[in-house]
Motif scaffolding. Structure first.
Motif, mmCIF file in Angstrom:
data_model
loop_
_atom_site.group_PDB
_atom_site.id
_atom_site.type_symbol
_atom_site.label_atom_id
_atom_site.label_comp_id
_atom_site.label_asym_id
_atom_site.label_seq_id
_atom_site.Cartn_x
_atom_site.Cartn_y
_atom_site.Cartn_z
ATOM 1 N N SER A 57 0.834 -1.211 0.000
ATOM 2 C CA SER A 57 0.000 0.000 0.000
ATOM 3 C C SER A 57 0.866 1.258 0.000
ATOM 4 O O SER A 57 0.540 2.250 -0.667
ATOM 5 N N VAL A 58 1.967 1.215 0.745
ATOM 6 C CA VAL A 58 2.898 2.348 0.785
ATOM 7 C C VAL A 58 3.470 2.618 -0.605
ATOM 8 O O VAL A 58 3.479 3.757 -1.095
ATOM 9 N N THR A 86 4.045 5.803 -5.339
ATOM 10 C CA THR A 86 4.137 5.855 -6.811
ATOM 11 C C THR A 86 3.216 6.939 -7.354
ATOM 12 O O THR A 86 3.590 7.700 -8.272
ATOM 13 N N GLN A 87 2.004 7.033 -6.786
ATOM 14 C CA GLN A 87 1.079 8.103 -7.202
ATOM 15 C C GLN A 87 1.647 9.471 -6.867
ATOM 16 O O GLN A 87 1.556 10.417 -7.662
ATOM 17 N N ALA A 88 2.234 9.577 -5.660
ATOM 18 C CA ALA A 88 2.801 10.860 -5.228
ATOM 19 C C ALA A 88 3.969 11.265 -6.137
ATOM 20 O O ALA A 88 4.113 12.443 -6.509
ATOM 21 N N ALA A 89 4.822 10.303 -6.499
ATOM 22 C CA ALA A 89 5.976 10.598 -7.358
ATOM 23 C C ALA A 89 5.523 11.039 -8.742
ATOM 24 O O ALA A 89 6.082 11.989 -9.335
ATOM 25 N N THR A 122 -4.702 12.236 1.872
ATOM 26 C CA THR A 122 -5.627 11.383 2.634
ATOM 27 C C THR A 122 -5.073 9.963 2.763
ATOM 28 O O THR A 122 -5.116 9.349 3.835
ATOM 29 N N LYS A 123 -4.523 9.448 1.652
ATOM 30 C CA LYS A 123 -3.951 8.098 1.683
ATOM 31 C C LYS A 123 -2.738 8.033 2.612
ATOM 32 O O LYS A 123 -2.528 7.036 3.315
ATOM 33 N N GLY A 125 -5.889 -1.141 6.648
ATOM 34 C CA GLY A 125 -6.301 -1.649 5.351
ATOM 35 C C GLY A 125 -7.708 -1.246 4.950
ATOM 36 O O GLY A 125 -8.363 -0.411 5.577
ATOM 37 N N SER A 126 -8.191 -1.871 3.895
ATOM 38 C CA SER A 126 -9.488 -1.537 3.305
ATOM 39 C C SER A 126 -10.645 -2.137 4.104
ATOM 40 O O SER A 126 -10.444 -2.994 4.969
ATOM 41 N N ILE A 127 -11.847 -1.684 3.770
ATOM 42 C CA ILE A 127 -13.055 -2.234 4.390
ATOM 43 C C ILE A 127 -13.134 -3.732 4.123
ATOM 44 O O ILE A 127 -13.459 -4.529 5.016
ATOM 45 N N GLU A 128 -12.807 -4.122 2.888
ATOM 46 C CA GLU A 128 -12.910 -5.534 2.519
ATOM 47 C C GLU A 128 -11.979 -6.398 3.372
ATOM 48 O O GLU A 128 -12.365 -7.484 3.831
ATOM 49 N N SER A 129 -10.756 -5.915 3.580
ATOM 50 C CA SER A 129 -9.807 -6.701 4.376
ATOM 51 C C SER A 129 -10.238 -6.746 5.838
ATOM 52 O O SER A 129 -10.040 -7.756 6.522
#
Length: 551
Positions: A69-70, A75-78, A105-106, A152-156
């Motif tokens: 997740s990190v 990767t999005q931030a870069a 937020t992430k 983690g996510s709601i699903e996890s």
């Protein structure tokens, strides 16, 4: 940053953070937001260093999920920082601002997850070998699941709570272990979740914890926060969630403070609504909570305002046996020292409902609460007369000889209340009530002895019953033994009254004297027990008369 050679995730994460931090000083737009991101990235780098120092961090599944997740977020931030360095190829400002806020937020979520991961003991846990104890295995699994519920996510998280529910349902010992690992506060926080599925499963897990005596105090420690969540579920939850919420409230509602809170927050109204229109399981659980609440006199007004007696009587006609039992138990608590409510129950058909329940009850143990209500209603003599005419003496007699202690005690107390007049005493004596009550004088429980002595002291006010009692071989001796001051918590005035009613008989006096009544009575006189002095004088005079007769 120290990177384990066998794991490239830490190295990649560190490189991505360095890349973004290098770009940020060169970005001219949204400087405040990029400055905030730089601070969060620095915090994240520090967390990754802490995580990397755990020996198991490169193989622990939760650690690997966290690192994935990190890397995804970094990767999005870069990519975003690279575009923002060249405004000519960047998206519009609104889109860019939205993307920056999304990454921020992430990063907040990752920092929170990382904090949970580091503070938990998950990264300390090794592989549980076959030789490890079952307790240690459950402890490690509990820590793992509790941590997964927080990151983690709601699903996890849903998958984690499914596993936790399975673990809790296996064994009460598992519940104790999970609670000791901090499961309850985490479950309470999940009741704030935006996911209805996660919220319902959290209240289901809490309801399981509430049924285990050793950990109820952990639930109670959550106080008003948990209480408010459970009450909101009563108003807006599904039938399943309402039932589980009621189960949890059963433990919480034994506290006077919590009972006040439930009453002041409209909880009684919600619970009564469930009794009227809920699922069979939720009706039984709601009635159990109401039963607890009704034991607090100051809450009684809330029941009256909400027309609670009528609702509870309605449950006697349509609810499951458990719901009916809890409804009767609630009525018992409500009518204590309240003749008006007793009359209301009778007016609304309560006697007929009680007869139907009594005659269809699945076990004598379930009958105990019905006998208690009979006793409470009979304490108001106009109702007692009606109860006798409705055939309750025939129903009551077998209970005095049943194998359930609580039912026998309640039955003996009902006998005392129903024997309010000579006619009733005569009828009970002729129906065979004396013998089982005499047998109860030798019971192991002090409450049983007391209830039997009290009932007999009333029945023997009718002369015909005295003759029946005198034929019971053990009656006098058993009653004398109850005078013993070493038997604590037994009201001595009842065996004194019982014996005083037959002291006129020379045979009874001899039995009393032979059983040591004189010695016991001397001690009771010193203790100022009601009637003891008079009975002792009667025995003493009898001895003098006996001397004169022999001369």
């Amino acid at each position: 940053m120290k990177v384990p050679p066998e794991n490239s995730h830490f190295l990649l994460s560190n490189n991505l953070i360095s890349s973004v931090l290098d770009d940020i000083p060169l970005i001219n737009d949204f400087k405040g937001k990029w400055s905030s991101m730089a601070a969060k990235l620095s915090d994240l780098r520090a967390q990754l260093i802490d995580v990397s120092e755990f020996p198991k961090s490169s193989s622990n599944p939760l650690s690997l999920d966290f690192l994935h997740s990190v890397i995804e977020t970094l990767t999005q931030a870069a990519s975003l920082s690279h575009k923002c360095r060249n405004p000519g190829v960047s998206d519009g400002k609104l889109k860019t601002q939205s993307d920056i806020l999304s990454v921020l937020t992430k990063l907040d979520c990752l920092l929170k997850d990382g904090d949970v991961l580091i503070k938990s003991e998950i990264l300390h846990d090794g592989v549980i070998s076959s030789s490890s104890s079952r307790r240690e295995a459950v402890r490690a699994e509990s820590r793992n699941l509790i941590t997964r519920l927080q990151i983690g996510s709601i699903e996890s998280r849903v998958l984690a709570i499914d596993s936790l529910l399975q673990l809790l349902n296996e064994d009460d010992k598992n519940v104790t272990i999970a609670a000791a690992q901090g499961a309850v506060p985490v479950l309470v926080r999940l009741l704030d979740s935006s996911s209805l599925e996660l919220k319902e499963k959290a209240v289901a897990a809490i309801s399981i914890v509430s049924t285990v005596d050793g950990v109820k105090n952990v639930m109670i420690a959550e106080g008003i926060v948990l209480l408010n969540h459970l009450l909101r579920i009563l108003d807006s939850g599904s039938g399943f969630a309402k039932e589980k919420s009621c189960l949890a409230l059963q433990s919480l509602s034994i506290s006077k403070q919590n009972a006040r809170s439930i009453g002041s927050r409209g909880g009684i109204s919600s619970l009564l609504e469930i009794c009227e229109a809920g699922t069979p399981g939720s009706q039984a659980s709601a009635a159990a909570v109401l039963r607890n609440l009704a034991s607090f006199g100051e809450i009684k007004e809330n029941f009256i305002e909400e027309n609670g007696v009528i609702v509870l009587l309605g449950l006697l006609t349509s609810g499951t046996p458990l719901a009916q039992e809890n409804a009767i138990g609630c009525l018992c608590n409500l009518v204590v020292d309240d003749d008006n409510l007793k009359l209301l129950i009778v007016k609304e058909g309560g006697i007929e409902f009680l007869k139907i329940f009594w005659d269809s009850v699945p076990s004598v143990r379930s009958l105990e609460v019905a006998v208690e209500l009979l006793s409470l209603l009979a304490s108001y003599s106009p109702i007692a007369e009606t109860l006798i005419s409705e055939g309750f003496l025939d129903r009551l007699l077998p209970v005095l000889s049943c194998g359930v202690l609580g039912a026998r005690i309640a039955a003996a107390r009902a006998v005392y209340e129903l024997s309010f007049c000579t006619k009733a005493r005569k009828e009970m004596g002729e129906s065979g009530f004396i013998t089982p009550l005499v047998n109860m004088l030798d019971g192991k429980s002090v409450d049983e002895k007391t209830a039997a002595a009290k009932a007999l002291s009333s029945l023997l006010q009718y002369n015909g019953n005295r003759r029946i009692f005198q034929k019971e071989e053990r009656g006098i001796v058993s009653a004398v033994h109850l005078l013993d001051p070493s038997i604590l918590n037994l009201d001595k005035k009842y065996p004194v009254s019982l014996l005083a009613s037959v002291v006129i008989s020379s045979k009874c006096r001899k039995l009393m004297a032979g059983a040591g009544a004189g010695l016991y009575l001397q001690k009771l006189v010193e203790m100022n027990v009601e009637g003891s002095k008079k009975l002792l004088i009667s025995l003493s005079r009898a001895k003098i008369w006996g001397v004169f007769a022999r001369s």
